[in-house]
Design a protein around this motif. Structure first.
Motif, mmCIF file in Angstrom:
data_model
loop_
_atom_site.group_PDB
_atom_site.id
_atom_site.type_symbol
_atom_site.label_atom_id
_atom_site.label_comp_id
_atom_site.label_asym_id
_atom_site.label_seq_id
_atom_site.Cartn_x
_atom_site.Cartn_y
_atom_site.Cartn_z
ATOM 1 N N TYR A 249 -0.052 -10.316 -20.459
ATOM 2 C CA TYR A 249 -1.701 -9.255 -20.313
ATOM 3 C C TYR A 249 -1.106 -8.674 -18.592
ATOM 4 O O TYR A 249 -1.304 -6.957 -18.402
ATOM 5 C CB TYR A 249 -2.822 -9.548 -20.539
ATOM 6 C CG TYR A 249 -3.094 -10.151 -22.082
ATOM 7 C CD1 TYR A 249 -2.415 -10.598 -23.143
ATOM 8 C CD2 TYR A 249 -4.701 -9.880 -22.180
ATOM 9 C CE1 TYR A 249 -3.072 -10.941 -24.509
ATOM 10 C CE2 TYR A 249 -4.973 -10.107 -23.320
ATOM 11 C CZ TYR A 249 -4.488 -10.315 -24.289
ATOM 12 O OH TYR A 249 -4.809 -11.164 -25.060
ATOM 13 N N GLN A 277 1.975 -2.787 -28.501
ATOM 14 C CA GLN A 277 0.344 -4.695 -28.289
ATOM 15 C C GLN A 277 0.311 -4.476 -26.510
ATOM 16 O O GLN A 277 -0.717 -4.733 -26.844
ATOM 17 C CB GLN A 277 1.013 -5.231 -28.969
ATOM 18 C CG GLN A 277 -0.305 -6.792 -28.662
ATOM 19 C CD GLN A 277 -0.638 -7.182 -29.431
ATOM 20 O OE1 GLN A 277 -1.133 -7.592 -30.247
ATOM 21 N NE2 GLN A 277 -1.953 -6.040 -28.346
ATOM 22 N N GLU A 280 -1.596 -1.641 -25.939
ATOM 23 C CA GLU A 280 -3.344 -1.583 -26.158
ATOM 24 C C GLU A 280 -3.973 -2.653 -25.526
ATOM 25 O O GLU A 280 -4.981 -2.383 -24.800
ATOM 26 C CB GLU A 280 -3.439 -2.588 -27.576
ATOM 27 C CG GLU A 280 -4.444 -2.037 -28.301
ATOM 28 C CD GLU A 280 -4.184 -2.574 -29.096
ATOM 29 O OE1 GLU A 280 -5.275 -2.161 -30.704
ATOM 30 O OE2 GLU A 280 -4.566 -3.657 -29.987
ATOM 31 N N TRP A 281 -2.625 -3.762 -25.134
ATOM 32 C CA TRP A 281 -3.461 -4.706 -24.057
ATOM 33 C C TRP A 281 -4.200 -3.875 -22.795
ATOM 34 O O TRP A 281 -5.282 -4.252 -21.747
ATOM 35 C CB TRP A 281 -2.900 -5.864 -23.563
ATOM 36 C CG TRP A 281 -2.579 -7.043 -24.292
ATOM 37 C CD1 TRP A 281 -3.761 -7.218 -25.743
ATOM 38 C CD2 TRP A 281 -1.451 -7.800 -24.704
ATOM 39 N NE1 TRP A 281 -2.690 -7.984 -26.741
ATOM 40 C CE2 TRP A 281 -1.910 -8.189 -25.512
ATOM 41 C CE3 TRP A 281 -0.621 -7.823 -24.102
ATOM 42 C CZ2 TRP A 281 -0.835 -9.200 -26.027
ATOM 43 C CZ3 TRP A 281 0.437 -8.836 -24.741
ATOM 44 C CH2 TRP A 281 0.423 -9.638 -25.818
ATOM 45 N N LYS A 283 -4.846 -0.781 -22.767
ATOM 46 C CA LYS A 283 -5.792 0.455 -22.377
ATOM 47 C C LYS A 283 -7.463 -0.401 -22.110
ATOM 48 O O LYS A 283 -8.876 0.059 -22.280
ATOM 49 C CB LYS A 283 -6.114 1.090 -23.392
ATOM 50 C CG LYS A 283 -6.403 2.044 -24.029
ATOM 51 C CD LYS A 283 -6.457 2.190 -25.494
ATOM 52 C CE LYS A 283 -7.307 3.969 -25.853
ATOM 53 N NZ LYS A 283 -7.663 4.006 -28.059
ATOM 54 N N ASP A 284 -7.663 -1.675 -22.864
ATOM 55 C CA ASP A 284 -8.680 -2.254 -23.269
ATOM 56 C C ASP A 284 -8.729 -3.117 -22.221
ATOM 57 O O ASP A 284 -10.286 -2.717 -21.485
ATOM 58 C CB ASP A 284 -8.396 -3.820 -24.273
ATOM 59 C CG ASP A 284 -8.030 -3.206 -25.003
ATOM 60 O OD1 ASP A 284 -8.087 -2.374 -25.640
ATOM 61 O OD2 ASP A 284 -8.197 -3.868 -25.941
ATOM 62 N N GLN A 285 -7.983 -3.795 -20.977
ATOM 63 C CA GLN A 285 -8.051 -4.284 -19.989
ATOM 64 C C GLN A 285 -8.090 -3.126 -18.687
ATOM 65 O O GLN A 285 -8.532 -3.713 -17.237
ATOM 66 C CB GLN A 285 -7.383 -5.475 -19.398
ATOM 67 C CG GLN A 285 -7.376 -6.285 -20.693
ATOM 68 C CD GLN A 285 -6.730 -7.855 -19.864
ATOM 69 O OE1 GLN A 285 -6.467 -7.721 -18.771
ATOM 70 N NE2 GLN A 285 -6.934 -9.107 -21.057
ATOM 71 N N PRO A 287 -8.153 0.713 -18.187
ATOM 72 C CA PRO A 287 -8.710 1.917 -19.090
ATOM 73 C C PRO A 287 -8.290 3.237 -17.712
ATOM 74 O O PRO A 287 -7.643 4.527 -18.050
ATOM 75 C CB PRO A 287 -9.788 2.547 -19.076
ATOM 76 C CG PRO A 287 -10.988 0.693 -18.341
ATOM 77 C CD PRO A 287 -9.843 0.024 -18.458
ATOM 78 N N TYR A 290 -4.184 3.104 -17.948
ATOM 79 C CA TYR A 290 -3.878 3.462 -19.480
ATOM 80 C C TYR A 290 -3.737 5.078 -18.745
ATOM 81 O O TYR A 290 -2.703 5.576 -19.687
ATOM 82 C CB TYR A 290 -4.852 3.222 -19.852
ATOM 83 C CG TYR A 290 -4.062 3.178 -21.388
ATOM 84 C CD1 TYR A 290 -3.122 3.118 -22.153
ATOM 85 C CD2 TYR A 290 -5.246 4.572 -22.406
ATOM 86 C CE1 TYR A 290 -2.298 2.944 -23.758
ATOM 87 C CE2 TYR A 290 -4.227 4.009 -23.386
ATOM 88 C CZ TYR A 290 -3.368 4.221 -24.557
ATOM 89 O OH TYR A 290 -2.594 4.564 -25.456
ATOM 90 N N GLU A 336 -2.266 7.730 -29.954
ATOM 91 C CA GLU A 336 -2.625 7.559 -28.587
ATOM 92 C C GLU A 336 -2.098 8.655 -27.174
ATOM 93 O O GLU A 336 -2.297 9.353 -26.104
ATOM 94 C CB GLU A 336 -2.213 6.259 -27.954
ATOM 95 C CG GLU A 336 -2.845 5.204 -28.626
ATOM 96 C CD GLU A 336 -5.008 4.991 -28.300
ATOM 97 O OE1 GLU A 336 -4.973 5.565 -26.954
ATOM 98 O OE2 GLU A 336 -5.714 4.783 -28.827
ATOM 99 N N THR A 538 -7.284 -6.075 -37.854
ATOM 100 C CA THR A 538 -6.872 -7.328 -36.694
ATOM 101 C C THR A 538 -6.393 -8.366 -37.006
ATOM 102 O O THR A 538 -4.991 -8.709 -35.861
ATOM 103 C CB THR A 538 -8.639 -7.086 -35.758
ATOM 104 O OG1 THR A 538 -9.106 -5.943 -35.974
ATOM 105 C CG2 THR A 538 -8.473 -7.726 -34.973
#
Length: 983
Positions: A249, A277, A280-281, A283-285, A287, A290, A336, A538
């Protein structure tokens, strides 16, 4: 000249200040917004701050001298990786250490990322405040120089001297290359460099400008090369390997922040990265980071690469899993970024299945890029640009950059390799180059760009164009018919141990694949398919993550496996819970003593199939209708002591055992012929001197031992015979259970072991009387023939090969197949089927594969070839998860019917868009076949789509349709269900 160049390099920076350093060290990462709650302490230069994979927040404060007129930068090397944040918590720069192991890999260059301008972090009165999130590891998961804080300082940078340094360094390399390539250019470079050196040493007047004028002219020296290289910044990132998944990550954020910064500094820089993947990590952590990536993608400066969710192994991953990699990966990019990728990007995967071209093509992709086949240890792969043809006849255009490197330093040596090594140079003059430092090395650096800018065309170099890879592929695809065709799998002559290493992960991967298939089918059959859609996505994505090419193959550190095995068990239990809920049932384990009259079994196969349940006292066989929980018959027998541990016999086979537990002979009663020509199923422990990736080609010549039989026991369950053998090797214990059912041509073997023998391989073998120069191996959506002979180097190199549910050796009239439930490494040579059961090494995972294992395999003796004997169908039954339940409810009618058992399915699922059904069918035997498909639901239409559920073509408005299949063809069928209330 090199001394002069090195002196110039040292003159670029001038230290103008230092920092006060405070840090807080934790075992696991702490997010930006929680950093100030940590307890900080003071650190000084030279202090060590953590252990391997420690995490640390560092607070740097200082003051810039107001008399300094030049821009001031941070220079940092803490012998670790670190990420600088701005005041809003957005990452702005990733730092990597120069001492990383990568720096010792010959020509690949300095991996360090050291500098960042301080202008955005400086107050009006000169105060500087910085926050860095650090990870105690280098890009290969090492602690270097004891993790000491080495450089944390303020510097000014003389960019004119820096420019002169890069000019001289590049020209010196060009001169050396021209000794062989271009003698005239060599003389020009030699004279010019002597002139430039004299100016620099004199230090008279405007010496830097004068020297730069000389070097600028030298860089115009015309090349005679007629070649064009397309270069793209790249940072191959393993999502786990010599570090845990959680560190990936962080490596991703550091790398992506660096790429964005380089785009700000170099307007001609283009960057590409694969693996949704990873996005997405981020994006989540992160933003904020991203959103910057999305802006650069929209501008065309950032290329999203590759269709798969992760860069997955394609040897061991199952057929439907490979499709889901494409499905989730391609759709993520579309959702995305609004980008429909056209290439599959797998630079580092350990070989490529023979059915990948069809999967690639039917996922809407046109191109394939890899590097790894250039790593062959025996034979050079014959092509760099070629049309790859799969087992079904599908073709896609493939390119393998001739450098053989996805971490190119973009220097003279590697760029010349790209041009000179190109095997299709008589057909075309264009190749692809991937530059940057991967695996947390921060990707491309300014040094890469400085070299590339100077190496565009001077003798003896090719023309360079920094651009997205899709432009390169588009240009070559226009002439793809010119390039050669390569048929079949891309077998990597290396890393053969990855078919077996970390057996527990392979066990759970197969288990997850099978259980997800059954669960999705049950969801459709019960009409509950909308209830768990997001949760199943998921679960699938996590399973796909663990199929990354350094996790599933077994080539990561121990921590990676302890963590993913924990997660596998949680996912396994969750699938059981969902299954029980939708079936309104209680799942029954094999340990539970319960009458078969109270049980039902669900068969998710489209053919009649049997499931076996063996408890401590009872043997139960449930033969079930296709796609049904309705039994054809149920048989049950009670366990009794047996009489003979040296023989088994039914109406088809007669087995005799030796005193050591191995099989002395197998008589096929239907032919009157012996199946074995020598001792079979002897559990042999080989010395393993290799690592988790590899198997020594000479392992059979090294010391080996057979496992020692301690005792044998015999039991019967009515007509079912069972022998239980107890073995020992050193500290390793193993229990082998052998069963023979009445009228069966199949001998089942089950192993439970506590393996404690490091640096060993446990194998079993079945030497057959059948003779054939080829064997057939199960692969995704079909099968593949490989030779069993050793007539040339290419055949000898394939001394271990990958198979899925089965491998078969037959002469057309009779044969034998070996089924496995979680093993993939076969050696079929000299008419012997040899299976690798355990491979325990100490690198990269210490004590790799030590501990408890369970596995099953089965020897199926048959007449005819593997198709006549329905080997694939029977092996599928052997592998399929058929849940045993206590329930009074029926699951209802089968959702579909097929009238041809040569056609089977890999999934029945809900469509990604809407509430329609997706049924993926394929021809399993390599023949032209047709079938009648009947949908047992009210439909508004049947369509065929590609594998990612795009481009529907209407086939019928009825609920029954005839379908024609080419050999090994896969068809994705979309079933539009009639809407409720619509007549």
């Amino acid at each position: 000249m090199k001394n002069l160049i090195n002196k110039l390099k040292k003159q670029i920076n001038t230290k103008v200040g230092s920092f006060h350093i405070e840090g807080a060290v934790t075992e696991e990462p702490v997010p930006f917004e929680k950093r100030e709650a940590l307890t900080f302490k003071e650190y000084k230069i030279g202090d060590s701050w953590g252990e391997l994979f420690s995490c640390g927040w560092f607070h740097l404060t200082g003051k810039i001298d107001p008399s300094i007129s030049y821009p001031v930068s941070l220079k940092l090397d803490m012998n670790c990786e670190a990420l600088l944040y701005n005041a809003y918590g957005v990452p702005v720069k990733g730092f990597t250490n120069g001492s990383s192991a990568f720096g010792f890999m010959g020509h690949l260059g300095d991996p360090g990322k050291y500098y960042y301008p301080l202008s955005d972090f400086t107050s009006s009165n000169g105060d500087v405040e910085l926050w860095l999130d650090a990870g105690m590891n280098d890009l290969f998961g090492n602690v270097k120089k004891k993790g000491r804080i080495e450089i944390v300082e303020m510097v000014t940078r003389d960019m004119t001297i820096r420019e002169l340094y890069y000019d001289l360094n590049t020209l010196h390399s060009l001169k050396l290359a021209c000794i062989r390539e271009d003698r005239q250019a060599y003389r020009i470079y030699s004279r010019g460099l002597r002139k430039a050196a004299g100016i620099i040493r004199s230090r008279k007047g405007s010496w830097t400008a004068d020297a730069l004028a000389v070097t600028a002219e030298l860089l115009k020296t015309e090349s005679r090369a007629h070649h064009e290289i397309s270069s793209i910044g790249h940072a191959h990132l393993d999502l786990a390997w010599l570090w845990p998944v959680r560190e990936s990550y962080r490596k991703g954020a550091r790398t992506f922040a660096n790429a964005l910064r380089l785009m700000d500094d170099y307007e001609d820089f283009y960057f590409g990265a694969s693996q949704p993947q990873l996005y997405e990590w981020v994006k989540d952590q992160h933003p904020g980071l991203y959103e910057q990536i999305k802006e650069r993608v929209a501008q065309g400066r950032w290329e999203v690469q590759g269709g798969m969710w992760v860069e997955a192994d394609t040897n061991i991953s199952g057929e439907e899993a490979l499709v889901r990699q494409m499905l989730y990966g391609i759709r993520f990019y579309e959702k995305e970024f609004g980008i429909r990728v056209k290439s599959l990007w797998l630079p580092d995967v350990f070989g490529y299945s023979g059915n990948m071209p069809q999967i690639i093509k039917k996922s809407g992709l046109d191109y394939f890029m890899t590097i790894k086949i250039s790593w062959n240890d025996t034979n050079k792969f014959p092509h760099h640009s070629f049309n790859w043809e799969g087992i079904d006849g599908s073709r896609i255009f493939a390119h393998m950059p001739p450098e053989g490197e996805y971490n190119s330093p973009a220097n003279v040596y590697y760029l010349l390799k790209s041009m000179k090594n190109y095997r299709e140079k008589q057909l075309d003059n264009r190749t692809l180059n991937l530059f940057g430092v991967g695996d947390g090395g921060g990707g491309p650096a300014p040094s890469h760009m400085e070299r590339l800018r100077r190496l565009n065309g001077p003798a003896p170099m090719a023309k360079l164009r920094i651009e997205p890879s899709w432009k390169f592929f588009e240009k070559l695809s226009g002439i793809k018919e010119k390039f050669p065709v390569f048929k079949g799998e891309l077998y990597l002559e290396k890393h053969r141990g990855t078919y077996t290493s970390q057996g527990r992960v392979k066990y759970y991967n197969r288990r997850m694949e099978q259980k997800l298939k059954t669960l999705e089918t049950v969801l459709i059959q019960t009409g509950r398919f909308g209830d768990f859609k997001e949760e199943l996505q998921t679960i699938w994505k996590e399973v796909l993550l663990y199929q990354f090419h350094d996790i599933l193959p077994g080539s990561s550190i121990k921590r990676v496996y302890s963590e993913c095995l924990t997660r596998y068990k949680i996912l396994d239990e969750r699938i059981d819970a969902i299954t029980a809920e939708i079936c309104n049932a209680r799942l029954v384990s094999s340990e539970e003593e319960i009458s078969p009259d109270r049980l039902t079994v669900y068969n998710p196969l489209p053919v009649q199939a049997a499931s076996r349940r063996v408890s401590e006292s009872e043997y139960q066989i449930f033969t079930m209708e296709p796609l049904s929980d309705i039994p054809v018959n149920i048989k049950s027998w009670t366990k009794e002591p047996g009489k003979d541990v040296r023989m088994m016999e039914n109406s088809q086979l007669k087995l005799r055992f030796k005193k050591d537990g191995s099989i002395a002979s197998i008589l096929d009663k239907s032919t009157g012929k012996q199946v074995h020509r020598a001792t079979g199923n002897r559990l042999t422990v080989y010395t393993d001197i290799a690592n988790a990736w590899d198997i020594s080609r000479h392992y059979r010549l090294l010391p080996k031992r057979k496992m020692r039989l301690l005792r044998s026991e015999s039991f019967t369950y009515g007509p079912v015979q069972e022998i239980v053998q107890h073995y020992r090797h050193g500290k390793s214990s193993l229990v082998l259970t052998i069963r023979l059912e009445p009228d069966s041509q199949r001998i089942d073997f089950g192993i439970r072991t506590d393996w404690q023998s490091s640096r060993t391989m446990l194998r079993t073998a079945f030497p057959l009387t059948v003779k054939s120069d080829t064997a057939v191996y199960d692969i995704q959506f079909g099968s593949l023939e490989r030779v069993t002979t050793n007539k040339n180097k290419r055949e000898r190199a394939q001394y271990e090969a990958c198979g899925h549910n089965w491998a078969d050796l037959n002469d057309g009239t009779r044969g034998a197949a070996l089924f496995t439930d979680c093993k993939y490494g076969f050696r079929i040579k000299n008419n012997t089927i040899d299976l690798n059961l355990i491979k325990s090494t100490n690198h990269p995972a210490k004590e790799g594969d030590l501990g408890e294992h369970q596995m099953a395999y089965s020897l199926y003796i048959h007449r005819g070839d593997h198709i006549d004997a329905r080997v694939d169908e029977k092996a599928m039954e052997f592998n399929t998860w058929m849940p045993v339940m206590e329930s009074e409810d029926s699951l209802g009618a089968a959702p579909f019917e097929l009238d041809n058992s040569n056609i089977t399915y890999s999934t029945l699922k809900e469509s990604e868009d809407g509430n329609d059904l997706i049924l993926r069918l394929y021809e399993r035997n390599g023949r032209n076949e047709s079938c009648r498909l009947k949908i047992n639901r009210s439909t508004d239409g049947i369509y065929e789509t590609n594998m990612v559920e795009e481009d529907p073509v209407e086939l019928s408005r009825e609920d029954t349709i005839s379908l024609n299949f080419r050999p090994f063809e896969v068809k994705t069928i979309k079933i539009e269900l009639k809407k409720k209330g619509v007549k």
